[in-house]
Design a protein around this motif. Structure first.
Motif, PDB file in Angstrom:
ATOM      1  N   ALA A 118     -17.742 -33.191 -14.683  1.00  0.00           N
ATOM      2  CA  ALA A 118     -17.559 -31.751 -14.887  1.00  0.00           C
ATOM      3  C   ALA A 118     -18.662 -31.166 -15.757  1.00  0.00           C
ATOM      4  O   ALA A 118     -19.184 -30.082 -15.473  1.00  0.00           O
ATOM      5  CB  ALA A 118     -16.185 -31.497 -15.527  1.00  0.00           C
ATOM      6  N   GLN A 119     -19.039 -31.870 -16.807  1.00  0.00           N
ATOM      7  CA  GLN A 119     -20.102 -31.419 -17.698  1.00  0.00           C
ATOM      8  C   GLN A 119     -20.838 -32.653 -18.211  1.00  0.00           C
ATOM      9  O   GLN A 119     -20.438 -33.257 -19.204  1.00  0.00           O
ATOM     10  CB  GLN A 119     -19.547 -30.603 -18.874  1.00  0.00           C
ATOM     11  N   PRO A 120     -21.909 -33.075 -17.524  1.00  0.00           N
ATOM     12  CA  PRO A 120     -22.612 -34.295 -17.919  1.00  0.00           C
ATOM     13  C   PRO A 120     -23.051 -34.268 -19.370  1.00  0.00           C
ATOM     14  O   PRO A 120     -23.538 -33.260 -19.870  1.00  0.00           O
ATOM     15  CB  PRO A 120     -23.818 -34.312 -16.970  1.00  0.00           C
ATOM     16  N   ALA A 121     -22.837 -35.395 -20.036  1.00  0.00           N
ATOM     17  CA  ALA A 121     -23.221 -35.501 -21.437  1.00  0.00           C
ATOM     18  C   ALA A 121     -24.737 -35.571 -21.568  1.00  0.00           C
ATOM     19  O   ALA A 121     -25.461 -35.814 -20.604  1.00  0.00           O
ATOM     20  CB  ALA A 121     -22.580 -36.734 -22.059  1.00  0.00           C
ATOM     21  N   GLU A 125     -17.107 -39.537 -23.713  1.00  0.00           N
ATOM     22  CA  GLU A 125     -17.808 -38.413 -23.086  1.00  0.00           C
ATOM     23  C   GLU A 125     -17.756 -38.467 -21.566  1.00  0.00           C
ATOM     24  O   GLU A 125     -18.171 -37.522 -20.904  1.00  0.00           O
ATOM     25  CB  GLU A 125     -19.265 -38.394 -23.531  1.00  0.00           C
ATOM     26  N   ASP A 165     -21.679 -36.281 -11.058  1.00  0.00           N
ATOM     27  CA  ASP A 165     -20.543 -35.558 -10.484  1.00  0.00           C
ATOM     28  C   ASP A 165     -19.506 -35.177 -11.541  1.00  0.00           C
ATOM     29  O   ASP A 165     -18.444 -34.636 -11.210  1.00  0.00           O
ATOM     30  CB  ASP A 165     -19.876 -36.405  -9.397  1.00  0.00           C
ATOM     31  N   GLY A 172     -29.810 -31.982 -23.044  1.00  0.00           N
ATOM     32  CA  GLY A 172     -29.241 -32.107 -21.705  1.00  0.00           C
ATOM     33  C   GLY A 172     -29.266 -33.532 -21.215  1.00  0.00           C
ATOM     34  O   GLY A 172     -29.809 -34.435 -21.871  1.00  0.00           O
ATOM     35  N   GLU A 191     -33.498 -31.792 -18.318  1.00  0.00           N
ATOM     36  CA  GLU A 191     -33.657 -30.533 -17.592  1.00  0.00           C
ATOM     37  C   GLU A 191     -34.763 -29.667 -18.181  1.00  0.00           C
ATOM     38  O   GLU A 191     -35.203 -28.701 -17.549  1.00  0.00           O
ATOM     39  CB  GLU A 191     -32.335 -29.770 -17.599  1.00  0.00           C
TER      40      GLU A 191
END
Length: 376
Positions: free
Chosen positions: A278-281, A252, A276, A305, A324
């Motif tokens: 692209a799409q944090p797991a 991931e 940083d 999230g 989040e």
């Protein structure tokens, strides 16, 4: 504002109490200094910058929230601008003393480190006509360490009886120095504790203190690769038996320690997704080094999230984690997850990230150490 910490001892240690189910109000006068040790400043201590939608520069409040419901229990005002209102990922957990009596913070123009203490407003020169509800609950500046010409002071940390900070001489060709002074006499000659080596673009190394007070300078500590029994390799940096920095690559992406969080101690650390990426797991990992191998437990994989911040219990048998959307509790037994519970929606403030910074999960009021800070 400058005065001796010995004088401050006469007015510090003011506890804040609240009626059951409500925050302090004008009918709830502050307790006396003698009663502080009987108070239970317990809960999730969050530093709100822009409390209840206020100005993030001026309305900075340390709020203790009920760890079960999120209800505010106690509120302690901070000096104006004590914390950068917009900076993310600040290690605010290190700026408060263990017994909550003192707060240390850095200021600019001129550069200084200021120590503030809990104080009764009438004893600390409160401005007549101020809102007593706000003034009654506040840290008040009591002593400052001023920078020399060309020097910049930053990153204050309170650990036990000492105040640590970074001294950078912008006119000298030397790396920044980590120094410390007694908390009860911060104006004395500081002890030189270590040097922050410079990395890419001359950026000073990150640093931290272990629970035992050992200085860890990240770029000065070699990495060690620790394989897992059936998973990816964990890369760690350790000081005095404590894992301080750790990283792990999975399918991931990259997982990293939270540099703004307290050092767990021993071989355990919490890893969050690379911010940083692209799409944090989703979720986080609890990793534990045992000799030449490690174990990794996934936390909140279905929590909606990535984990943004966390705080452990003092006994390290539970974790509170914020995503989040919400706060969660994860119970542990000998490093193993035994239960996970969603608690309440995450809080909002007016800072750049829009949520308050976690300071500590205070489960009980620690006994005041007479040798830490001022004494009568």
């Amino acid at each position: 504002m400058r005065r001796s910490l010995a004088l401050a001892s006469a007015v510090c240690l003011v506890a804040v109490t609240a009626c059951e189910g409500s925050p302090p109000g004008p009918d709830d006068p502050p307790e006396t200094a003698e009663e502080i040790t009987e108070q239970d400043l317990a809960g999730i201590a969050l530093l709100h910058r822009g409390y209840e939608g206020g100005d993030p520069e001026t309305d900075q409040v340390l709020v203790f929230h009920d760890p079960e419901t999120g209800r505010p229990l106690h509120e302690l005002g901070l000096p104006e601008g004590a914390v950068d209102p917009m900076a993310p990922d600040l290690p605010v957990h290190a700026q408060f003393s263990e017994d909550w009596r003192f707060l240390a913070y850095a200021t600019d123009e001129p550069s200084a480190i200021t120590v503030a203490a809990l104080a009764e407003p009438e004893e600390d020169g409160a401005v007549p006509g101020e809102d007593e509800e706000e003034a009654a609950v506040a840290y008040q500046p009591v002593e400052s360490v001023s920078a020399a010409p060309g020097e910049v002071l930053s990153r204050p940390v309170i650990h036990g009886e000492r105040l640590w900070y970074v001294s950078t001489d912008e006119q000298a060709a030397r790396p920044p120095q980590v120094v410390s002074v007694p908390l009860d006499a911060p104006g004395g000659t500081p002890d030189q504790e270590g040097t922050l080596s410079l990395g890419e673009q001359q950026r000073p190394s990150d640093w931290a203190l272990t629970p035992d007070g050992a200085l860890h300078v990240r770029n000065s500590v070699p990495t060690r690769q620790v394989p897992g029994s059936d998973g990816p390799v964990l890369v760690v940096r350790e000081t005095d038996g404590s894992v301080v920095n750790a990283s792990m690559n999975t399918g991931e992406g990259l997982w990293l320690t939270f540099n703004d969080a307290p050092v767990w101690g021993g071989g355990t650390a919490v890893l969050g997704p690379d911010p940083d990426g692209a799409q944090p797991a989703a979720g986080a990992y609890l990793v534990t080094v045992d000799g030449q191998s490690h174990t990794a437990a996934r936390l909140l994989e279905d929590g909606g999230g990535p984990v943004l911040q966390y705080t452990p219990s003092s006994e390290r048998d539970a974790l509170l984690l914020q995503t989040e959307e919400a706060w969660y509790r994860v119970d542990l037994e000998e490093g193993e997850v035994t239960g996970t519970e969603e608690l309440f929606p995450r809080f909002h403030d007016a800072s750049v990230d829009g949520y308050p910074l976690v300071v500590r999960w205070s489960q009980e009021a620690p006994e005041a150490d007479p040798s830490a800070g001022p004494s009568d």
